[in-house]
Design an enzyme around this catalytic site. Structure first.
Site, PDB file in Angstrom:
ATOM      1  N   LYS A  46       0.847  -1.249  -0.008  1.00 50.41           N
ATOM      2  CA  LYS A  46       0.183  -0.037   0.064  1.00 50.41           C
ATOM      3  C   LYS A  46       0.868   1.382   0.013  1.00 50.41           C
ATOM      4  O   LYS A  46       2.093   1.349   0.315  1.00 50.41           O
ATOM      5  CB  LYS A  46      -0.898  -0.059   1.511  1.00 50.41           C
ATOM      6  CG  LYS A  46      -2.028  -1.127   1.329  1.00 50.41           C
ATOM      7  CD  LYS A  46      -3.010  -1.227   2.565  1.00 50.41           C
ATOM      8  CE  LYS A  46      -3.941  -2.085   2.412  1.00 50.41           C
ATOM      9  NZ  LYS A  46      -5.000  -2.112   3.425  1.00 50.41           N
ATOM     10  N   TYR A  65     -12.557  -2.232  -2.937  1.00 53.88           N
ATOM     11  CA  TYR A  65     -13.282  -2.124  -1.406  1.00 53.88           C
ATOM     12  C   TYR A  65     -14.708  -1.780  -1.427  1.00 53.88           C
ATOM     13  O   TYR A  65     -15.333  -1.374  -0.373  1.00 53.88           O
ATOM     14  CB  TYR A  65     -12.435  -0.922  -0.726  1.00 53.88           C
ATOM     15  CG  TYR A  65     -11.009  -1.403  -0.422  1.00 53.88           C
ATOM     16  CD1 TYR A  65     -10.568  -2.458   0.413  1.00 53.88           C
ATOM     17  CD2 TYR A  65      -9.799  -0.625  -0.838  1.00 53.88           C
ATOM     18  CE1 TYR A  65      -9.500  -2.863   0.823  1.00 53.88           C
ATOM     19  CE2 TYR A  65      -8.541  -1.139  -0.325  1.00 53.88           C
ATOM     20  CZ  TYR A  65      -8.453  -2.196   0.712  1.00 53.88           C
ATOM     21  OH  TYR A  65      -7.056  -2.553   0.768  1.00 53.88           O
ATOM     22  N   ARG A 122      -1.831 -14.228   4.815  1.00 55.17           N
ATOM     23  CA  ARG A 122      -2.972 -13.550   6.060  1.00 55.17           C
ATOM     24  C   ARG A 122      -1.951 -13.692   7.428  1.00 55.17           C
ATOM     25  O   ARG A 122      -1.939 -12.527   8.052  1.00 55.17           O
ATOM     26  CB  ARG A 122      -4.208 -14.002   6.324  1.00 55.17           C
ATOM     27  CG  ARG A 122      -4.924 -13.886   5.076  1.00 55.17           C
ATOM     28  CD  ARG A 122      -5.565 -12.651   4.850  1.00 55.17           C
ATOM     29  NE  ARG A 122      -6.572 -12.170   5.928  1.00 55.17           N
ATOM     30  CZ  ARG A 122      -6.927 -10.666   5.979  1.00 55.17           C
ATOM     31  NH1 ARG A 122      -7.189 -10.267   4.933  1.00 55.17           N
ATOM     32  NH2 ARG A 122      -7.936 -10.543   6.938  1.00 55.17           N
ATOM     33  N   THR A 157      -5.088  -6.468  11.065  1.00 56.04           N
ATOM     34  CA  THR A 157      -5.351  -5.253  10.356  1.00 56.04           C
ATOM     35  C   THR A 157      -4.959  -4.216  11.097  1.00 56.04           C
ATOM     36  O   THR A 157      -4.391  -3.155  10.518  1.00 56.04           O
ATOM     37  CB  THR A 157      -6.876  -5.270  10.327  1.00 56.04           C
ATOM     38  OG1 THR A 157      -7.628  -6.466   9.760  1.00 56.04           O
ATOM     39  CG2 THR A 157      -7.257  -4.043   9.456  1.00 56.04           C
ATOM     40  N   ASN A 197      -1.774   0.575   6.783  1.00 57.19           N
ATOM     41  CA  ASN A 197      -1.199  -0.590   7.216  1.00 57.19           C
ATOM     42  C   ASN A 197      -0.481  -1.638   6.259  1.00 57.19           C
ATOM     43  O   ASN A 197      -0.447  -2.715   6.631  1.00 57.19           O
ATOM     44  CB  ASN A 197      -2.498  -1.515   8.174  1.00 57.19           C
ATOM     45  CG  ASN A 197      -3.412  -1.804   6.901  1.00 57.19           C
ATOM     46  OD1 ASN A 197      -3.509  -1.565   5.764  1.00 57.19           O
ATOM     47  ND2 ASN A 197      -4.473  -2.679   7.499  1.00 57.19           N
ATOM     48  N   HIS A 227      -2.256  -5.315   1.639  1.00 59.14           N
ATOM     49  CA  HIS A 227      -3.525  -6.097   1.480  1.00 59.14           C
ATOM     50  C   HIS A 227      -3.369  -7.568   1.011  1.00 59.14           C
ATOM     51  O   HIS A 227      -2.504  -7.910   0.398  1.00 59.14           O
ATOM     52  CB  HIS A 227      -4.264  -5.523   0.547  1.00 59.14           C
ATOM     53  CG  HIS A 227      -5.566  -6.304  -0.005  1.00 59.14           C
ATOM     54  ND1 HIS A 227      -6.644  -6.317   0.535  1.00 59.14           N
ATOM     55  CD2 HIS A 227      -5.593  -7.172  -1.053  1.00 59.14           C
ATOM     56  CE1 HIS A 227      -7.606  -7.185   0.250  1.00 59.14           C
ATOM     57  NE2 HIS A 227      -6.975  -7.803  -0.852  1.00 59.14           N
ATOM     58  N   GLU A 229     -10.050 -10.800  -7.148  1.00 51.45           N
ATOM     59  CA  GLU A 229      -9.176  -9.785  -7.108  1.00 51.45           C
ATOM     60  C   GLU A 229      -7.951  -9.916  -8.047  1.00 51.45           C
ATOM     61  O   GLU A 229      -7.687  -8.730  -8.667  1.00 51.45           O
ATOM     62  CB  GLU A 229      -8.421  -9.603  -5.538  1.00 51.45           C
ATOM     63  CG  GLU A 229      -9.777  -9.264  -4.647  1.00 51.45           C
ATOM     64  CD  GLU A 229      -9.216  -9.289  -2.952  1.00 51.45           C
ATOM     65  OE1 GLU A 229      -8.228  -9.881  -3.089  1.00 51.45           O
ATOM     66  OE2 GLU A 229     -10.062  -9.256  -2.327  1.00 51.45           O
TER      67      GLU A 229
HETATM   68  N1  UDP Z   1      -9.711   0.101   7.550  1.00 54.54           N
HETATM   69  C1  UDP Z   1      -9.656   1.346   8.178  1.00 54.54           C
HETATM   70  N2  UDP Z   1     -10.235   1.527   9.347  1.00 54.54           N
HETATM   71  C2  UDP Z   1     -10.800   0.389   9.804  1.00 54.54           C
HETATM   72  C3  UDP Z   1     -10.911  -0.855   9.366  1.00 54.54           C
HETATM   73  C4  UDP Z   1     -10.428  -1.095   8.278  1.00 54.54           C
HETATM   74  O1  UDP Z   1      -9.117   2.253   7.474  1.00 54.54           O
HETATM   75  O2  UDP Z   1     -11.510   0.548  11.174  1.00 54.54           O
HETATM   76  C5  UDP Z   1      -8.911  -0.128   6.248  1.00 54.54           C
HETATM   77  C6  UDP Z   1      -7.510  -0.897   6.141  1.00 54.54           C
HETATM   78  O3  UDP Z   1      -6.681  -0.302   5.397  1.00 54.54           O
HETATM   79  C7  UDP Z   1      -7.954  -2.256   5.914  1.00 54.54           C
HETATM   80  C8  UDP Z   1      -8.831  -2.143   4.839  1.00 54.54           C
HETATM   81  O4  UDP Z   1      -9.798  -1.163   5.404  1.00 54.54           O
HETATM   82  O5  UDP Z   1      -6.501  -3.149   5.698  1.00 54.54           O
HETATM   83  C9  UDP Z   1      -9.817  -3.455   4.459  1.00 54.54           C
HETATM   84  O6  UDP Z   1     -10.473  -3.708   6.020  1.00 54.54           O
HETATM   85  P1  UDP Z   1     -10.461  -5.295   6.514  1.00 54.54           P
HETATM   86  O7  UDP Z   1     -11.514  -5.310   7.560  1.00 54.54           O
HETATM   87  O8  UDP Z   1     -10.970  -6.042   5.194  1.00 54.54           O
HETATM   88  O9  UDP Z   1      -8.901  -5.818   6.839  1.00 54.54           O
HETATM   89  P2  UDP Z   1      -7.822  -6.528   6.193  1.00 54.54           P
HETATM   90  O10 UDP Z   1      -8.445  -7.763   5.449  1.00 54.54           O
HETATM   91  O11 UDP Z   1      -7.261  -5.713   5.233  1.00 54.54           O
HETATM   92  O12 UDP Z   1      -6.952  -6.946   7.295  1.00 54.54           O
END
Ligand code: UDP
Length: 140
Positions: A11, A51, A87, A93, A114, A117, A128
């Site tokens: 990212k 997203y 993962r 996350t 973070n 992805h 994807e």
């Molecule tokens: N995200 C955010 N705030 C939150 C939760 C998620 O900005 O409270 C963003 C973060 O960049 C995250 C992405 O949205 O990686 C997708 O969220 P998801 O819950 O799918 O997490 P991931 O699969 O990326 O761990």
């Protein structure tokens, strides 16, 4: 265990800090092979589509803005059990909850910024991957 492919994004917070190689080294050390990779500027439309599942969440606007703020590196990773392995290597996350040794523990700035992805299922990985790569760009 089966060989799988998963979709990965390095990212903007990570490309801004020149961390592509450091993150790739962690993937490779953990048995994930980079079988496709390109650096792109994600368009607003691409980010919104990617997203879409989060479109009703309060952070959606910020997330789209973040993902289009600087280049990203999109990747296809291949390996035994690649979806779950990736993962695990990424970590939680929220970096405050990420385990030691994970990419997010090491590099993530916040729950939004973070660093990486990774697809959450083999089915979503296929969807994807198809959003960003044509078949002949993936060389296993
Ligand atoms: N995200 C955010 N705030 C939150 C939760 C998620 O900005 O409270 C963003 C973060 O960049 C995250 C992405 O949205 O990686 C997708 O969220 P998801 O819950 O799918 O997490 P991931 O699969 O990326 O761990």
């Amino acid at each position: 265990m089966a060989v799988q492919r998963t979709f990965s994004i390095i990212k903007p917070d990570a490309t801004n800090r020149n961390l592509t190689g450091a993150i790739n080294a962690i993937f490779e050390k953990n048995g994930l092979r980079i079988v496709a990779q390109k650096r792109i500027e994600m368009t607003q439309k691409q980010a919104e589509t990617f997203y879409a599942v989060h479109s009703e969440r309060p952070f959606f606007g910020e997330l789209v803005e973040f993902m289009t703020s600087a280049p990203v590196v999109v990747q296809v990773l291949e390996g035994e059990n690649a979806v779950l392995k990736h993962r695990e290597v990424m970590g939680a996350t929220n970096p405050a909850e990420a385990a030691e040794g994970t990419v997010r523990k090491e590099f993530a700035l916040s729950i939004g910024e973070n660093s990486v992805h990774g697809s959450d299922s083999e089915e979503n990985a296929a969807i994807e991957i198809a959003q960003f790569f044509s078949g002949n760009e993936i060389v296993g």
